[in-house]
Scaffold this motif. Structure first.
Motif, mmCIF file in Angstrom:
data_model
loop_
_atom_site.group_PDB
_atom_site.id
_atom_site.type_symbol
_atom_site.label_atom_id
_atom_site.label_comp_id
_atom_site.label_asym_id
_atom_site.label_seq_id
_atom_site.Cartn_x
_atom_site.Cartn_y
_atom_site.Cartn_z
ATOM 1 N N LEU A 76 1.186 5.383 0.985
ATOM 2 C CA LEU A 76 0.680 6.277 1.876
ATOM 3 C C LEU A 76 1.667 7.823 1.625
ATOM 4 N N GLY A 98 -6.685 10.740 0.979
ATOM 5 C CA GLY A 98 -8.205 10.324 1.286
ATOM 6 C C GLY A 98 -8.090 8.483 2.830
ATOM 7 N N ASP A 99 -9.669 8.821 3.061
ATOM 8 C CA ASP A 99 -9.353 7.543 4.010
ATOM 9 C C ASP A 99 -9.051 6.062 3.577
ATOM 10 N N ARG A 100 -9.181 5.678 1.517
ATOM 11 C CA ARG A 100 -8.843 4.478 1.525
ATOM 12 C C ARG A 100 -7.466 4.797 1.341
ATOM 13 N N GLU A 101 -6.843 3.265 1.267
ATOM 14 C CA GLU A 101 -5.606 2.732 0.730
ATOM 15 C C GLU A 101 -5.241 2.192 -0.710
ATOM 16 N N HIS A 136 1.083 -1.277 -0.147
ATOM 17 C CA HIS A 136 0.097 0.348 0.118
ATOM 18 C C HIS A 136 0.836 1.573 -0.098
#
Length: 279
Positions: A183, A236-239, A181
């Protein structure tokens, strides 16, 4: 670098030069509670010299004394100085002005003869509310903006130098890079230069600043509107994995959208510059 009782006191931000003596002195005003680049510098110094920690407990503002005591104990655990010496003399104004010159060297040069006057005014207005001398200058860019509203290049120079100074000491929770993921680097700071800035020799545009824990450096990079859009998606909130981020970018409704290959290269550029990292 200065001398105290025949012991060399290191000044921070540190220029990388060590004295020949077996012991060096670092001050709580420069090292307690720090992380990022400065902590790594201290660990490097510790590997080559014995460190003596000079404390100034009686001078710490009462508003932060309890937090200072806690951070001092944490710092002692990783710094493990050979000894701790309490200092009974301290000239705050003299030392904080020296710190100003070290963290704002180009600003100090550009202000010229006005530098001393402006710093004196700032010190009268700002109460010391931290134990770190460097923190005392965190509002200087706003203060200078009030004085020189029409000198945007000067204001942006101050902001540029302060971002570097701030990133140098913050105890960021850095990521290990063990998953797929993506970030945004937790240390990310941005600054938009409204005009070409000759003081820092950079053209107008949006710049990112991050602490790169692998190279132990603070790096800056200019990004375009598309790369900024990728950062917005990651905030945002999603990965997203790299492939998922690419697919999301392709769904963006843009007047002149990049191709898939161009989007891929922009993601790779952000990864290479450590603006985004694999969590």
């Amino acid at each position: 670098m200065s001398k105290s009782n025949d012991l060399a006191i290191l000044s921070f931000p540190w220029d990388g030069v060590l004295p020949e003596s077996a012991q060096v002195v670092v001050r709580d005003f420069d090292v307690v509670g720090v992380g990022a680049l400065r902590q790594q510098q201290l660990l490097k110094i510790k590997a080559e010299r014995e460190i003596v920690l000079q404390t100034h407990s009686s001078f710490i503002p009462t508003t932060v004394r309890a937090i200072y005591d806690e951070e001092l104990q944490r710092t002692l655990q990783w710094l493990t100085p050979s000894r701790v010496i309490a200092e009974s003399k301290f000239n705050f104004e003299e030392e904080v002005l020296k710190t100003f010159v070290r963290i704002f060297p180009k600003t100090h040069h550009q202000l010229g003869v006005m530098s001393s006057k402006l710093c004196a005014e700032y010190l009268k207005e700002m109460e010391w509310s931290s134990w770190l001398l460097q923190d005392h200058w965190r509002y200087f860019s706003g203060f200078l903006r009030q004085k020189y509203m029409n000198k945007q290049s000067l204001i942006e120079l101050v902001q540029w130098e302060w971002i570097h100074a701030w990133l140098e000491i913050q105890p960021f929770v850095m990521l290990k890079g063990s998953s797929k993921h993506l970030l945004v680097n937790p240390s990310l700071q941005t600054l938009n230069l409204s005009h070409d800035n000759e003081h820092i020799q950079c053209s107008s545009g949006l710049y990112t600043f991050v602490y790169d824990q692998e190279s132990v450096k603070i790096t800056e990079a200019k990004i375009d509107m598309y790369e900024a859009g990728l950062l917005d998606l990651l905030m945002g909130d999603r990965e997203y994995t790299e492939e998922q981020l690419l697919e999301m970018a392709l769904l963006e409704e843009l007047s002149s959208p990049p191709t898939r290959d161009q989007w891929q290269k922009k993601i790779e550029a952000l990864l290479a510059s450590k603006v985004i990292v694999k969590a």
